[in-house]
Design a protein around this motif. Sequence first.
Motif, short mmCIF file in Angstrom:
data_model
loop_
_atom_site.label_atom_id
_atom_site.label_comp_id
_atom_site.label_asym_id
_atom_site.label_seq_id
_atom_site.Cartn_x
_atom_site.Cartn_y
_atom_site.Cartn_z
N ASP A 93 31.60 29.83 35.35
CA ASP A 93 31.28 31.02 35.75
C ASP A 93 30.85 31.16 37.36
OD1 ASP A 93 30.78 32.48 33.67
OD2 ASP A 93 28.75 31.94 33.11
N GLY A 96 34.49 31.68 38.77
CA GLY A 96 34.84 32.87 38.59
C GLY A 96 34.02 33.89 39.38
N PHE A 97 32.95 33.46 39.90
CA PHE A 97 32.16 34.47 40.61
C PHE A 97 32.61 35.23 41.88
CE2 PHE A 97 29.09 35.43 44.13
CZ PHE A 97 28.07 35.94 43.47
N SER A 100 34.49 38.20 40.33
CA SER A 100 33.52 39.07 39.63
C SER A 100 32.96 39.91 40.69
CB SER A 100 32.59 38.46 39.00
OG SER A 100 31.69 37.74 39.78
N ARG A 107 38.97 44.14 41.71
CA ARG A 107 38.42 43.23 41.06
C ARG A 107 39.40 43.06 39.45
NH1 ARG A 107 32.95 45.23 39.13
NH2 ARG A 107 32.99 45.28 41.45
N THR A 109 40.25 42.00 35.63
CA THR A 109 39.27 42.36 34.40
C THR A 109 38.45 40.96 34.06
OG1 THR A 109 41.13 41.51 33.06
CG2 THR A 109 41.08 43.97 33.55
N ARG A 110 37.83 40.98 32.98
CA ARG A 110 36.98 39.82 32.70
C ARG A 110 38.07 38.92 32.06
NH1 ARG A 110 31.24 41.61 29.72
NH2 ARG A 110 30.52 42.52 31.36
N ILE A 113 39.61 37.08 35.06
CA ILE A 113 38.73 36.31 35.76
C ILE A 113 38.72 34.90 34.87
CG2 ILE A 113 36.31 35.72 36.39
CD1 ILE A 113 36.15 38.83 37.18
#
Length: 354
Positions: A93, A96-97, A100, A107, A109-110, A113
């Motif tokens: 996380d 990837g911050f 995000s 941005r 997509t999840r 990321i």
Amino acid sequence: MSIEIAGLTKRFDRTDVLRGIDLSVEPGELLALLGPSGSGKTTLLKIIAGLEWPDAGRLRVEGQDWLALAARERRIGFVFQHYALFPHMTVRDNIGFGLSVLPRGQRPTRAQIAARADELMAFLQIDHLADRFPGQLSGGQRQRVALGRALAIKPRVLLLDEPFGALDAAIRRDLRRWLRGVHEATGSTTIFVTHDQEEAFELADRVVVMGEGRIEQIGHADAIHDAPATPFVARFMGATVQLPVTVMGGRAQGPGLDLSALPQVALRDGPAQLFARPADLRVAPDADGPWRVQTLASTGAELRLTVAHPGGAEAEIQMPRRGAPTLSRGAPVTLAVQAATIFADAPIEKETAR
């Protein structure tokens, strides 16, 4: 990305931190800003990042005026000395911050990321740490995570502020080699700040030596080491012995000094100052020598001594113990200089840490 800096100045209260910086950085170059504390190197890095603003001057990247852009618009990757990781986020996380929090239109997509984080963790060889938190990592591992977070947004320019300063010497050496490999693999334009000469010269394509808000010299390791451009650079590079000499016909001379090993200098006749490293000095017993041995110690491999001249000059010397002449405190000697840099009319002054 090419970077062009011209006439950059910055003042905090009454202190001039940057005094007219002119600098060009080539695309894909790894550049080091080297200097003591207070030299302005971190302030310059922050201005490039958009975390500080200059009082005057220009900053262009690929021809674009970056002073007209906010930090978030510059697509900068910034790695701090103390990592600045989010303690409540896992390694995945943290990396990837940056993606995000990009503007909605940019941005990923999840899933994208997560894929980018996985790609970087594998590249940085920390994929086995994906679900750990920063508090569960070593210093070297945290620094890799910090670099991964900076690289995640595919930065146009990568900036590192004393990236290995909080690590012990052995880990720093390993990470230096590793970072050079990362730089070559990514092809990014990278600028890093350091006060460590070995680190700067091992890592960088070019080194910018800064002192008191000015650029003192730009070049490669050998040139800066062998031919410092100013007395400041000479002292910073370890030429801590400073002796008054006289230049006559391009040759330096001084009482009790053997300067025959030095090349001719392109200086006018007259007084000058010689800067030398202790390891580039030798002494020889001489009943008529004006220098006297003041202190004498051995480390086993090396002799370390100081000598003094009646005129007030002093010199510290480091020489191999094997093959050295027999010496004692108070013994008269002559002083031979094997390598040095000479500047005309450079006043004697002691360097103070800032």
